[in-house]
Design an enzyme around this catalytic site. Structure first.
Site, short mmCIF file in Angstrom:
data_model
loop_
_atom_site.label_atom_id
_atom_site.label_comp_id
_atom_site.label_asym_id
_atom_site.label_seq_id
_atom_site.Cartn_x
_atom_site.Cartn_y
_atom_site.Cartn_z
N GLY A 61 0.58 -4.83 0.80
CA GLY A 61 -0.76 -4.85 -0.07
C GLY A 61 -0.30 -5.36 -1.54
O GLY A 61 -1.35 -5.79 -1.94
N ALA A 89 0.87 -1.18 -0.02
CA ALA A 89 0.12 -0.02 0.07
C ALA A 89 0.79 1.13 -0.12
O ALA A 89 2.10 1.16 0.39
CB ALA A 89 -0.82 -0.13 1.21
N GLU A 91 -0.91 -9.09 -0.86
CA GLU A 91 -2.41 -9.24 -0.66
C GLU A 91 -3.29 -9.07 -1.68
O GLU A 91 -4.18 -9.94 -1.76
CB GLU A 91 -3.06 -8.01 0.51
CG GLU A 91 -2.26 -8.35 1.83
CD GLU A 91 -2.31 -7.20 2.93
OE1 GLU A 91 -1.71 -5.81 2.63
OE2 GLU A 91 -3.16 -7.42 3.75
N GLU A 129 4.48 -5.40 7.05
CA GLU A 129 3.95 -4.13 7.87
C GLU A 129 4.25 -3.91 9.21
O GLU A 129 4.49 -2.71 9.61
CB GLU A 129 2.32 -4.29 7.93
CG GLU A 129 1.67 -4.01 6.45
CD GLU A 129 1.63 -5.53 5.55
OE1 GLU A 129 2.36 -6.55 6.04
OE2 GLU A 129 0.86 -5.59 4.63
N1 CO8 Z 1 4.60 3.25 -0.53
C1 CO8 Z 1 5.11 4.39 -1.22
N2 CO8 Z 1 6.07 4.39 -1.96
C2 CO8 Z 1 6.81 3.29 -1.96
C3 CO8 Z 1 6.49 2.10 -1.46
C4 CO8 Z 1 5.53 1.96 -0.79
N3 CO8 Z 1 4.72 0.71 -0.06
N4 CO8 Z 1 7.54 1.18 -1.74
C5 CO8 Z 1 8.67 1.76 -2.48
N5 CO8 Z 1 8.19 3.01 -2.70
C6 CO8 Z 1 9.09 4.27 -3.23
C7 CO8 Z 1 10.20 4.66 -2.44
O1 CO8 Z 1 9.81 5.38 -1.44
C8 CO8 Z 1 10.95 5.14 -3.58
O2 CO8 Z 1 10.59 6.47 -4.14
P1 CO8 Z 1 11.68 7.65 -4.09
O3 CO8 Z 1 12.34 7.43 -5.36
O4 CO8 Z 1 10.51 9.04 -4.29
O5 CO8 Z 1 12.31 7.53 -2.76
C9 CO8 Z 1 10.89 4.19 -4.75
O6 CO8 Z 1 9.62 3.77 -4.57
C10 CO8 Z 1 11.79 3.36 -5.06
O7 CO8 Z 1 11.70 2.45 -3.89
P2 CO8 Z 1 13.17 2.13 -3.13
O8 CO8 Z 1 14.38 3.29 -3.48
O9 CO8 Z 1 13.00 1.79 -1.64
O10 CO8 Z 1 13.80 0.77 -3.87
P3 CO8 Z 1 14.61 -0.20 -3.35
O11 CO8 Z 1 14.98 -1.18 -4.68
O12 CO8 Z 1 15.94 0.12 -2.68
O13 CO8 Z 1 13.96 -1.26 -2.28
C11 CO8 Z 1 11.77 -2.09 -1.42
C12 CO8 Z 1 12.68 -1.94 -2.52
C13 CO8 Z 1 12.58 -3.26 -0.51
C14 CO8 Z 1 10.69 -2.71 -1.81
C15 CO8 Z 1 11.60 -0.97 -0.71
O14 CO8 Z 1 10.91 0.00 -1.42
C16 CO8 Z 1 10.49 -1.07 0.52
O15 CO8 Z 1 10.77 -1.85 1.52
N6 CO8 Z 1 9.23 -0.73 0.16
C17 CO8 Z 1 8.19 -0.80 1.32
C18 CO8 Z 1 7.79 -2.27 1.54
C19 CO8 Z 1 6.51 -2.38 2.36
O16 CO8 Z 1 6.87 -1.90 3.89
N7 CO8 Z 1 5.45 -2.63 2.05
C20 CO8 Z 1 4.49 -2.53 3.04
C21 CO8 Z 1 3.67 -1.13 2.84
S1 CO8 Z 1 2.26 -1.30 4.15
C22 CO8 Z 1 1.09 -2.32 3.32
O17 CO8 Z 1 1.10 -2.60 2.37
C23 CO8 Z 1 -0.22 -2.42 3.84
C24 CO8 Z 1 -0.39 -1.61 5.32
C25 CO8 Z 1 -1.56 -1.68 6.18
C26 CO8 Z 1 -1.49 -0.64 7.22
C27 CO8 Z 1 -2.91 -0.37 7.58
C28 CO8 Z 1 -2.91 1.21 7.96
C29 CO8 Z 1 -4.65 1.53 8.18
#
Ligand code: CO8
Length: 258
Positions: free
Chosen positions: A109, A66, A112, A132
């Site tokens: 997400g 997400a 999911e 998460e």
């Molecule tokens: N949301 C927003 N932006 C994202 C996300 C995300 N989930 N994942 C990556 N991005 C963005 C980064 O911020 C980055 O943007 P920018 O260039 O502007 O800084 C761009 O995508 C490229 O990402 P990275 O530079 O981080 O790329 P890497 O190859 O270094 O790393 C990863 C890849 C390992 C996938 C890393 O991006 C990462 O860890 N992403 C997040 C993964 C994560 O935690 N996902 C779970 C999200 S939470 C969810 O899905 C459900 C939440 C439920 C919450 C309930 C609340 C009500």
């Protein structure tokens, strides 16, 4: 009519191929992706020419979760009042078959969403996870339930509590994915599988999907009754008559969807 802000949609005969297209955010799922995915699923269900749908991302990411930037400042009241993520239930109501073709990251997400599809074909580069917990939250789009049903408590609990990623091979062993294919053949293989499904009698496809899904929603006895009733119902279709007489006559069946 087939334009979406966050999706690229191609028709391959009777197969709709949907690519999530937010490369700048590794296909993170924001509200626009949700709205677009629900709209494309509704259009697919409503189009009698379309018989199977494939959902995919890029080579690098199916979807990295997400959209964390969209959720960063969100509090309880907003999440609760807007039923945040609740709209994804509409996507899961798609009646016709949906395949997820996953390469690269399918995290949070993204994992999911893949699990909301009917089955997953994974590239050997696929990485699944529910990270998460590292953000101070927990799955919000069904992950704690669907992952647990798919791979069992031990692995699901470990995945959710550590946030670790699971590679394609392990995911296949754990029954999270139906099949692993080389990354450069992912779309081709997913389309081939989708074409095979698209060539099936369409009412039977819907019925098979409903039956398998019933296994997750009800008791064994109720599920078996549901199956038997639906089986009997299919016996009232022209495609059943055609399918069985084509078999007996050793010819290819021709389906009417009636
Ligand atoms: N949301 C927003 N932006 C994202 C996300 C995300 N989930 N994942 C990556 N991005 C963005 C980064 O911020 C980055 O943007 P920018 O260039 O502007 O800084 C761009 O995508 C490229 O990402 P990275 O530079 O981080 O790329 P890497 O190859 O270094 O790393 C990863 C890849 C390992 C996938 C890393 O991006 C990462 O860890 N992403 C997040 C993964 C994560 O935690 N996902 C779970 C999200 S939470 C969810 O899905 C459900 C939440 C439920 C919450 C309930 C609340 C009500």
């Amino acid at each position: 009519s087939d334009t979406y802000e966050t999706l690229l949609v191609e028709k391959h005969g009777a197969v709709t191929l949907v690519r999530i297209n937010r490369p700048q955010a590794l296909n993170a799922l924001n509200s626009q992706v949700l709205a677009d995915m629900v709209a494309v699923a509704r259009a697919y269900d409503a189009d009698p020419e379309q018989r199977c749908m494939v959902v995919t991302g890029s080579e690098k990411a199916f979807a990295a979760g997400a959209d964390i930037k969209q959720m960063e400042s969100m509090g309880f009241a907003h999440a609760y009042a807007t039923n945040f993520f609740g709209g994804w239930e509409d996507f899961t109501r798609t009646r016709k078959p949906v395949i997820a073709a996953v390469a690269g990251f399918a995290l949070g997400g993204g994992c999911e969403l893949a699990m909301m599809c009917d089955f997953i074909i994974a590239a050997d580069t696929a990485k699944f996870g529910q990270p998460e917990i590292k953000l101070g939250v927990a799955p919000g789009m069904g992950g704690s339930q669907r992952l647990t049903r798919a791979i069992g408590k031990a692995k699901s609990m470990e995945m959710c509590l550590t946030g670790r990623m699971m590679g394609a091979e392990e995911a296949e062993r754990a029954n999270l994915v139906a099949r692993v294919v080389p990354a450069d053949q992912l779309i081709e293989e997913a389309l081939k599988t989708a074409q095979a499904i698209a060539a099936m009698p369409p009412l039977a496809a819907i019925a098979n999907k409903e039956m398998v899904n019933a296994a997750f929603e009800t008791t064994l006895q109720q599920g078996i009754l549901f199956e038997r009733r639906l089986f009997a119902g299919l016996c009232a279709t022209e495609d059943k008559m055609e399918g069985m007489s084509a078999f007996v006559a050793k010819r290819q069946g021709e389906w009417k969807g009636k």
